[in-house]
Design a protein around this motif. Structure first.
Motif, PDB file in Angstrom:
ATOM      1  N   THR A  55       0.654  -0.832   0.511  1.00  0.00           N
ATOM      2  CA  THR A  55       0.108  -0.147  -0.131  1.00  0.00           C
ATOM      3  C   THR A  55       0.205   1.236  -0.411  1.00  0.00           C
ATOM      4  OG1 THR A  55      -1.166  -1.338   0.574  1.00  0.00           O
ATOM      5  CG2 THR A  55      -1.813   1.038   1.283  1.00  0.00           C
ATOM      6  N   ALA A  79      -7.372   2.130   4.609  1.00  0.00           N
ATOM      7  CA  ALA A  79      -6.801   1.519   3.124  1.00  0.00           C
ATOM      8  C   ALA A  79      -7.516  -0.032   3.476  1.00  0.00           C
ATOM      9  CB  ALA A  79      -5.971   2.118   2.391  1.00  0.00           C
ATOM     10  N   CYS A 122      -9.025   0.026  -2.026  1.00  0.00           N
ATOM     11  CA  CYS A 122      -7.746   0.485  -2.767  1.00  0.00           C
ATOM     12  C   CYS A 122      -7.614  -1.437  -3.886  1.00  0.00           C
ATOM     13  CB  CYS A 122      -6.525   0.238  -1.976  1.00  0.00           C
ATOM     14  SG  CYS A 122      -6.665   1.341  -0.975  1.00  0.00           S
ATOM     15  N   ILE A 154      -5.153   2.852  -6.726  1.00  0.00           N
ATOM     16  CA  ILE A 154      -5.413   3.748  -5.592  1.00  0.00           C
ATOM     17  C   ILE A 154      -5.410   5.256  -5.458  1.00  0.00           C
ATOM     18  CG2 ILE A 154      -2.779   3.469  -5.744  1.00  0.00           C
ATOM     19  CD1 ILE A 154      -2.549   2.909  -2.849  1.00  0.00           C
TER      20      ILE A 154
END
Length: 559
Positions: free
Chosen positions: A77, A380, A409, A419
Motif C-alpha cells: 500500500t 485503506a 484500494c 488507488i
C-alpha cells in the motif's frame, strides 16, 4: 480460476529506467549519484547537505492493524500510494526499509511490496542490495572483536567479563547462535565467557544509522554505545574502546540513502531496516529528510501494527528528527477483519459479514489511537479477490461510525489506477493542514511514567508489572542523565496486549516488563515485555528450500 503472476514474475517484466533518469526527476544530477549497476544508486552526502534550505514536502505515514496470517499489505500500500499520488499529478516519492536476509530465507519472504505495487530491482533489494547490512554487520562485529581484544591485552578499563552486554550479529536466522561460549581452546584464545548473536536488524548500530543526520552525528552516537560494565557497575562505552572512528569508516557509504524505482518508474528511497520490536522499525531519518526536501509528498511506513510501528514512528523517529506527519493511512484487509472476528485461516474464503463486524474492533482501536496523536487517519482496505460487497460495506460502515473513512484500494492488481481515490483523499488531507501533531508524552516525564502512558493509552492495559530490580534500574538511568529518552516497547506484534493469541481490542490486561535495556547511542530505552526473539530461528520448511537459479540463470522462489 484466474491465474495470478507471482511478485517476482511481475518484477522481472518491469520496464525499468536507468537510475540517472529517476534521479533527474528529483533534480539529482548524475554527478551526485553513486551508481550500483544500472538501476540503483546512492545519493551523495554532498548533494543532501546542499538541500538543507529547501522547503519540506508533506509526510504521509502508512501503518496497519495488528498483523495476521491473513496478510495486510502495508508495504504494498505504501508503494501503491506513492504511485497513485504521481498518477494524479503530484510529485511524490516513497521511503521504505531494506529487507533482511533472515526473513527472506525464513518464512516472511521479501519486503519490496507486491503485485503491481512493487519497488524494483526486487531480487537485489531482497538480497545483498548495496551492501548496507553487510557494512552494519561488520561495524558491529568490529566493536565485538575490540571488546574481547581489550580484555585479552590487560583490560585497562576493568571490564567485568560477566557484564559484557554487546553481542555479535549476523543477518541470518540461526537459533544455534543465540547463546554461545566464546574463547575456548586455551590461553591464546582469550578468556572464555558466555556470549551470543542477534540478527543484524536488531543491532543498535542499525538503529543508530537510521536515526543519525550525518556522519558526524553517526560517530557521536556510536561513541555513546554502552558495551559493558566494570566490576563496580560503571558503563564502558564504544568511545572508551576507541572504536567509534573505525566503525564510522565502515559505515561511510552505508549512511548514504539508496535510490531505486517503483514499477511505474517513480522514485523510491530504500534505506535502513531496524527491527520493529526491539528498535523503532522505520527507514532512515536521512532518507526521509532527503525525500521531503525533493518532493511535495513523501509516503513512508512503520513496522508491524500501529500499536508498535506508528507509536514508535511518532514518539521516537519524529521526536528525534523534528518530523510531523500530515496524514496517516491505516491498512486493513477484509480477510484480517474476519480473522480478528474468530474465523480460521482455512475458512477465510467464505463470506462472513458478522465476523468482519466483530473483527473491526482491532481496526477501531488503531483509529482511536492515531487520532490521539492529533493526525487524521484514513483506512485503506487492501482488496483481495474473494472480498464480497457486503463485507466491504460492513467495514466501511464501521469505519464511518468511528468518525473516519475507509477507501477500497486495488493497487496490488491494478497499480496506481486502483488507488487513485485514496491518493486524492490523502493529498486533500495533507494539504488541508488539519493535522495538529502531538507526542504521547513529554521528554521530561519519568521513564516509568512514559511506559505506563504507552501501556494505558495505546495498549489499554490496566497496569504494568515491573519488579524492584527494573524500577531501580530505570531510576539509576535517570540519575545518570537518561530521563529524557523516549521508550521503545518490545512486545509481540500480533496483539495490543503482550499475549500473541489475544486478538481484537482487549482491555483489562497487564503489561509485564521482563527487562529493560539502555540504547544510549540510538537514544532510547528498550522495554522488553514477554519473550522477544532478537535472533529468530528458521521454520520447519524455510523459504530457502524453494529459492534457486533456473536454467536461464534467473532467481526462482523469491517472493
Amino acid at each position: 480460476m484466474m491465474a495470478f503472476k507471482t511478485d517476482i514474475e511481475i518484477a522481472r517484466e518491469a520496464k525499468k529506467l536507468p537510475i540517472q533518469e529517476i534521479g533527474a526527476k528529483l533534480g539529482i544530477g548524475p554527478e551526485d549519484l553513486v551508481p550500483y549497476g544500472h538501476d540503483k544508486a546512492k545519493v551523495s552526502a554532498d548533494f543532501i547537505a546542499r538541500q538543507a534550505g529547501n522547503k519540506n514536502g508533506k509526510l504521509i505515514l502508512v501503518t496497519a492493524i495488528n498483523p495476521t496470517p491473513a496478510g495486510e499489505g502495508k508495504t504494498t500500500t505504501t508503494v501503491g500510494l506513492g504511485d497513485g499520488l504521481n498518477a494524479i499529478g503530484k510529485k511524490a516519492a516513497v521511503c521504505i526499509r531494506e529487507a533482511s536476509l533472515g526473513p527472506c530465507f525464513g518464512m516472511k519472504g521479501g519486503a519490496a511490496g507486491g503485485g503491481y505495487a512493487q519497488v524494483v530491482p526486487m531480487e537485489e533489494m531482497n538480497l545483498h542490495f548495496t551492501g548496507d547490512f553487510h557494512a552494519i554487520t561488520s561495524a558491529h562485529n568490529l566493536l565485538s572483536a575490540l571488546i574481547d581484544n581489550h580484555i585479552y591485552w590487560g583490560n585497562s578499563l576493568d571490564i567485568d567479563i560477566r557484564r559484557v552486554v554487546w553481542k555479535r550479529v549476523m543477518d541470518m536466522n540461526d537459533r544455534a547462535l543465540r547463546d554461545i561460549v566464546t574463547s575456548l581452546g586455551g590461553v591464546a584464545n582469550g578468556f572464555p565467557r558466555q556470549a551470543g548473536f542477534d540478527i543484524t536488524v536488531a543491532s543498535e548500530v542499525m538503529a543508530i544509522l537510521c536515526l543519525s543526520n550525518d556522519l558526524e552525528d553517526l560517530q557521536e552516537r556510536l561513541g555513546r554505545i554502552i558495551v559493558a560494565y566494570t566490576r563496580d557497575r560503571k558503563p564502558v562505552t564504544c568511545k572508551e574502546l576507541k572504536a567509534d572512528g573505525a566503525m564510522t569508516v565502515l559505515l561511510k557509504d552505508a549512511m548514504q540513502p539508496n535510490l531505486v524505482q517503483t514499477l511505474e518508474n517513480n522514485p523510491a528511497f530504500v534505506h535502513g531496516g531496524p527491527f520493529a520490536n526491539i528498535a523503532h522499525g522505520c527507514n532512515s531519518v536521512v532518507a526521509t529528510k532527503t525525500a521531503l526536501k525533493l518532493n511535495d509528498y513523501v509516503v513512508t511506513e512503520a513496522g508491524f501494527g500501529a500499536d508498535l510501528g506508528a507509536e514508535k514512528f511518532m514518539n521516537i523517529k519524529c521526536r528525534k528528527a523534528g518530523l510531523a506527519p500530515a496524514a496517516i493511512v491505516i491498512v486493513a484487509t477484509i480477510r484480517a477483519m474476519k480473522m480478528n472476528g474468530g474465523v480460521k485461516k482455512q475458512d477465510l474464503g467464505a463470506e462472513n459479514v458478522a465476523a468482519v463486524k466483530d473483527g473491526c474492533a482491532n481496526l477501531g482501536r488503531h483509529i482511536e489511537n492515531i487520532k490521539g496523536f492529533g493526525v487524521p487517519a484514513v483506512v485503506a482496505i487492501n482488496h483481495f479477490a474473494g472480498d464480497t460487497e457486503a463485507e466491504i460495506k460492513a467495514c466501511k460502515d464501521y469505519v464511518a461510525s468511528q468518525g473516519s473513512e475507509a477507501i477500497l484500494c486495488k493497487h496490488w492488481a491494478e497499480g496506481s489506477k486502483g488507488i487513485q481515490e485514496l491518493a486524492t483523499r490523502v493529498a486533500q488531507i495533507a494539504d488541508s493542514g488539519v493535522a495538529q501533531f502531538q507526542m504521547l508524552y513529554p521528554d521530561d516525564m519519568s521513564l516509568m511514567k512514559k511506559i505506563e502512558t504507552i501501556a494505558k493509552r495505546i495498549y489499554r492495559a490496566d497496569e504494568r508489572l515491573a519488579d524492584k530490580k527494573i524500577r531501580d534500574q530505570l531510576a539509576q538511568w535517570e540519575e545518570q542523565g537518561f530521563r529524557d529518552l523516549p521508550i521503545c516497547m518490545a512486545k509481540t506484534q500480533y496483539s495490543f496486549s503482550t499475549d500473541a493469541n489475544l486478538r481484537g481490542a482487549p482491555t483489562g490486561h497487564s503489561v509485564p516488563i521482563r527487562e529493560v535495556r539502555l540504547s544510549a547511542g540510538a537514544g532510547f530505552v528498550v522495554v522488553v515485555c514477554g519473550e522477544i526473539m532478537t535472533m529468530p530461528g528458521l521454520p520447519r520448511v524455510p523459504s530457502s528450500e524453494s529459492i534457486m537459479l533456473n536454467d536461464e540463470g534467473l532467481i526462482e522462489g523469491l517472493f
